[in-house]
Design a protein around this motif. Structure first.
Motif, short mmCIF file in Angstrom:
data_model
loop_
_atom_site.label_atom_id
_atom_site.label_comp_id
_atom_site.label_asym_id
_atom_site.label_seq_id
_atom_site.Cartn_x
_atom_site.Cartn_y
_atom_site.Cartn_z
N MET A 13 0.85 -1.19 0.00
CA MET A 13 0.00 0.00 0.00
C MET A 13 0.88 1.24 0.00
O MET A 13 1.86 1.31 0.74
CB MET A 13 -0.90 0.01 1.26
CG MET A 13 -1.80 -1.22 1.36
SD MET A 13 -2.68 -1.33 2.96
CE MET A 13 -4.15 -0.37 2.58
N GLU A 14 0.53 2.21 -0.85
CA GLU A 14 1.28 3.47 -0.90
C GLU A 14 0.35 4.61 -0.48
O GLU A 14 -0.76 4.73 -0.99
CB GLU A 14 1.79 3.72 -2.32
CG GLU A 14 2.89 2.74 -2.72
CD GLU A 14 3.18 2.75 -4.22
OE1 GLU A 14 3.84 1.82 -4.68
OE2 GLU A 14 2.73 3.69 -4.91
N PHE A 15 0.82 5.43 0.43
CA PHE A 15 -0.01 6.49 0.99
C PHE A 15 0.56 7.86 0.64
O PHE A 15 1.77 8.05 0.58
CB PHE A 15 -0.06 6.36 2.51
CG PHE A 15 -0.63 5.05 3.00
CD1 PHE A 15 -1.99 4.91 3.22
CD2 PHE A 15 0.20 3.97 3.22
CE1 PHE A 15 -2.52 3.72 3.67
CE2 PHE A 15 -0.31 2.76 3.65
CZ PHE A 15 -1.67 2.63 3.88
N ALA A 81 -5.32 -3.11 8.69
CA ALA A 81 -4.14 -2.82 9.52
C ALA A 81 -3.17 -1.95 8.73
O ALA A 81 -2.60 -0.99 9.26
CB ALA A 81 -3.46 -4.12 9.95
N GLY A 82 -2.99 -2.26 7.45
CA GLY A 82 -2.11 -1.46 6.61
C GLY A 82 -2.58 -0.02 6.55
O GLY A 82 -1.77 0.92 6.65
N ALA A 83 -3.89 0.17 6.39
CA ALA A 83 -4.44 1.52 6.33
C ALA A 83 -4.22 2.27 7.64
O ALA A 83 -3.83 3.45 7.64
CB ALA A 83 -5.93 1.46 6.00
N ALA A 84 -4.45 1.59 8.75
CA ALA A 84 -4.29 2.26 10.05
C ALA A 84 -2.83 2.67 10.27
O ALA A 84 -2.54 3.80 10.67
CB ALA A 84 -4.77 1.33 11.17
N VAL A 85 -1.91 1.74 9.98
CA VAL A 85 -0.49 2.03 10.19
C VAL A 85 -0.03 3.11 9.20
O VAL A 85 0.72 4.03 9.56
CB VAL A 85 0.36 0.75 10.07
CG1 VAL A 85 1.85 1.06 10.10
CG2 VAL A 85 0.00 -0.24 11.18
N GLY A 86 -0.48 3.00 7.95
CA GLY A 86 -0.10 3.98 6.94
C GLY A 86 -0.58 5.38 7.31
O GLY A 86 0.19 6.36 7.24
N ALA A 87 -1.83 5.50 7.71
CA ALA A 87 -2.37 6.80 8.11
C ALA A 87 -1.57 7.36 9.28
O ALA A 87 -1.24 8.55 9.33
CB ALA A 87 -3.84 6.66 8.49
N ASN A 88 -1.25 6.50 10.21
CA ASN A 88 -0.51 6.94 11.40
C ASN A 88 0.85 7.53 11.04
O ASN A 88 1.26 8.56 11.58
CB ASN A 88 -0.35 5.76 12.36
CG ASN A 88 0.13 6.18 13.74
OD1 ASN A 88 -0.25 7.26 14.22
ND2 ASN A 88 0.96 5.36 14.36
N LYS A 89 1.55 6.88 10.08
CA LYS A 89 2.85 7.41 9.64
C LYS A 89 2.66 8.78 8.99
O LYS A 89 3.40 9.73 9.28
CB LYS A 89 3.50 6.46 8.63
CG LYS A 89 3.75 5.07 9.17
CD LYS A 89 5.22 4.77 9.36
CE LYS A 89 5.38 3.36 9.90
NZ LYS A 89 6.55 3.12 10.70
N GLY A 92 1.98 11.59 11.48
CA GLY A 92 3.00 11.90 12.48
C GLY A 92 2.96 11.02 13.72
O GLY A 92 3.27 11.48 14.82
N ASN A 93 2.61 9.74 13.53
CA ASN A 93 2.61 8.78 14.65
C ASN A 93 1.84 9.27 15.86
O ASN A 93 2.35 9.30 16.98
CB ASN A 93 4.05 8.42 15.04
CG ASN A 93 4.76 7.66 13.96
OD1 ASN A 93 4.24 6.67 13.45
ND2 ASN A 93 5.91 8.15 13.55
N ILE A 94 0.61 9.66 15.63
CA ILE A 94 -0.19 10.21 16.72
C ILE A 94 -1.03 9.15 17.43
O ILE A 94 -1.59 9.41 18.49
CB ILE A 94 -1.14 11.31 16.19
CG1 ILE A 94 -2.00 10.75 15.04
CG2 ILE A 94 -0.35 12.53 15.73
CD1 ILE A 94 -3.03 11.73 14.52
N PHE A 95 -1.09 7.95 16.86
CA PHE A 95 -1.99 6.94 17.44
C PHE A 95 -1.22 5.89 18.25
O PHE A 95 -0.12 5.49 17.89
CB PHE A 95 -2.78 6.22 16.33
CG PHE A 95 -3.65 7.13 15.51
CD1 PHE A 95 -4.52 8.04 16.13
CD2 PHE A 95 -3.61 7.09 14.12
CE1 PHE A 95 -5.33 8.88 15.38
CE2 PHE A 95 -4.43 7.92 13.36
CZ PHE A 95 -5.28 8.82 13.98
N SER A 96 -1.84 5.45 19.33
CA SER A 96 -1.29 4.34 20.12
C SER A 96 -1.61 3.02 19.42
O SER A 96 -2.42 2.98 18.48
CB SER A 96 -1.93 4.32 21.51
OG SER A 96 -3.30 3.98 21.39
#
Lengths: 289, 289
Positions: A13-15, A81-89, A92-96
Motif C-alpha cells: 500500500m502506498e499512501f 491494519a495497513g491503512a491504520a499504520v499507513g495513516a498513522n505514519k 505523524g505517529n499520533i496513534f497508540s
C-alpha cells in the motif's frame, strides 16, 4: 482469539497526504475491490483515522493486494491494519497501538460484519497475539517463535459470514473444557517455545469439526501433513485456507507439496505458500517524504 | 485444569515401611476418615504404589489432616499426593512425576468419583500447573508467582459430586469463547508475571455463575475483596471455599478480615487462611531412616 502474522503473502500500500479532504483509492490489482472509500476496507479506516486526527486534509492510497479476499488468510485485516499504520505514519505517529487496532477494526467490521481484532493485531504487532477481550480491548503479545508455516488456499469460496453461521450456538461442556486445555497448552507452548506442547495442543474440537465440512479434503490434508512431520495446524481464519506449522523449512516444503498434490488430484485450483512467522507486522519499506 | 498449591493449610503424614504386606492407617485428627485402606484416599494410593513397585512389604502411615475434607481446598488431593510422594521416598524414588500423578489420581477418583489431576499436580510439583489433558496425561508446569492467597472456608457442605451435577451439559459458544480468552490470558499472565492481565483474566463465566449459587454471600465476598484491592479470585475447587489473590500481604490480610466479617455477620462459622503460593509441593520435613 489467537492470531499470527505471516511473512507471505502480503499486500503493498502506498499512501500520500493530499490537500483535498477525504480518501482517494486506486487499486493496482485484479480484484476489482470498491474504490468508494465508504465501501472499501482500507477506505473506512483511513476516513476514521482522518476524523480522529481532526485535520482538514485527505489521503490518497494505492493498493496492490496480493492476499486474495475470501481466502481465510486475513485479507481484510491486512487492508485494515495497513491503512491504520499507513495513516498513522502520514499523520505523524499520533496513534497508540490500541488506537490502531480500534481503527483497523472498523475495516474488519465492514468486511466481515463483526468487529474483531484476532487478525488485525498480529498484522500490527507481528508474531502471535492473543485478544483476551474486545470490550474492553485487551491485547496480549505472546511470542514470535521461529516456526515455518505452510498454507494452502484451495480456490473455493467460503464466505466468512457463512462459516460463522454454521457454528452451533451451544457446545458441550466437555468439549469446551478440552478446548480450554488446548488453548492454555498452546499459549504455554508458544511462550516456552515447547514444540511438543504446541503440537499436542494444536487441536480444535469445537470450531474445526464444523467448519472443515465446507473444505474439501480437509481431513486428508491434515492427516498427511502430520504424517510428513508437520507439528499440526488447522483452518486459517474461517477458511477455506489450511495452515500447518513445521519446525524446519524442509518439512514445511514437503507439506506444501502434499497440499498441492491433494488439490491438484481432485482438480481444485490452489495456491501454496511456504513462509515463516512475521515478527514485525506491517512494515514501512520506503518513504518519499 | 489450572491448579495452584498453597503453603497453608497442609496435612502431615508419616510413613514407615513394614514387613507385613498391605497398608496400615492411623489417623491423628478429628475427621474420622476410614482406616480401611481400600476406603481411604491415601490408602488406595499406597496399595497401588506397593503393587506397582512389586515388593512384598507393607506401609504404615499416620495421617494428621489439617485440610478439612469437603472444603474445596483439595483435601483429597493432598492425601493422595502425599501418599504417592511418601511411598516413593520409602521405595527408593522409583516413580517418575507422571507415575506419581497417575498413582495419586487413584485416590482422587475414590474421593470425588472422577480421575482428575488438577489438584494433585500442583501438590506434587508446587506452583501453578496446567493439566492440558488426562488421556493421555499432559502436565505443564506454568509458574510460581510471588502472590498472596487468601482463602475463606465457610462451614457449609457442598459435596463435589453435587457441585458437578448442577453444571449444565451444554454452554453457549459465546461464553465458551470468552472463557478461552480468559484462560489464555491467565496462562500468559502467570508466565509473564503480568499482574494486570492476571487480574483481568480472573473471570469465570461458565462454572462460577452456576456453582456460586451454592455458596452464601459469594458475590458480596468477591465484590468487597476486589474493592479492597484483591486482584480477583473465585471458587476454590468445587467450593464452598473462596480464594482471592493479592499482590501484597497487607491486602491479603485485609481481604481475610473482610471475608471473616461477612460470614461472621450472617452467622456462618468460617476459617480464613492468608498464605502464599507453595513453590515446592509436598515437602519432606524429617526422615527417621
Amino acid at each position: 482469539m489467537l492470531g499470527l502474522a505471516l511473512k507471505e503473502p502480503y499486500d503493498i500500500m502506498e499512501f500520500e497526504l493530499i490537500d483535498e479532504p477525504g480518501v482517494v483509492i486506486q487499486n493496482r490489482d485484479q480484484f476489482n475491490l470498491p474504490t468508494d472509500p465508504e465501501k472499501n476496507v482500507a477506505g473506512v479506516v483511513l476516513l476514521a483515522a482522518l476524523e480522529k486526527a481532526g485535520i482538514n486534509k485527505g489521503i490518497k492510497v494505492t493498493i496492490e493486494k496480493r492476499i486474495k479476499p475470501g481466502s481465510g488468510l486475513g485479507s481484510s485485516a491486512a487492508s485494515a491494519a495497513g491503512a491504520a499504520v499507513g495513516a498513522n505514519k502520514l499523520l505523524g505517529n499520533i496513534f497508540s497501538t490500541e488506537d490502531l487496532v480500534q481503527l483497523a477494526m472498523i475495516g474488519e467490521k465492514l468486511a466481515t460484519g463483526v468487529k474483531h481484532a484476532d487478525n488485525i493485531t498480529p498484522c500490527i504487532l507481528g508474531g502471535i497475539t492473543l485478544i483476551r477481550s474486545i470490550h474492553p480491548l485487551d491485547i496480549v503479545p505472546l511470542a514470535s517463535p521461529d516456526l515455518f508455516v505452510t498454507v494452502v488456499h484451495p480456490q473455493i469460496e467460503v464466505r466468512t459470514a457463512d462459516a460463522r453461521q454454521i457454528l452451533r450456538k451451544q457446545v458441550y461442556l466437555k468439549d469446551a473444557i478440552k478446548q480450554w486445555g488446548n488453548i492454555a497448552g498452546l499459549v504455554a507452548g508458544f511462550m516456552n517455545n515447547d514444540r511438543g506442547l504446541i503440537s499436542r495442543s494444536l487441536e480444535d474440537v469445537i470450531i474445526e469439526p464444523v467448519r472443515s465440512i465446507l473444505i474439501p479434503a480437509f481431513d486428508e490434508v491434515k492427516l498427511r501433513c502430520k504424517e510428513a512431520g508437520a507439528m499440526g495446524g488447522g483452518i486459517s481464519g474461517s477458511g477455506p485456507s489450511i495452515f500447518m506449522l513445521s519446525e524446519n523449512e524442509d518439512t514445511a516444503r514437503t507439506v506444501g507439496d502434499i497440499m498441492k498434490n491433494i488439490y491438484d488430484e481432485i482438480g481444485i485450483e490452489n495456491y501454496v505458500y511456504v513462509t515463516t512467522i512475521n515478527k514485525n507486522g506491517v512494515e514501512e519499506t520506503a518513504s518519499r517524504e
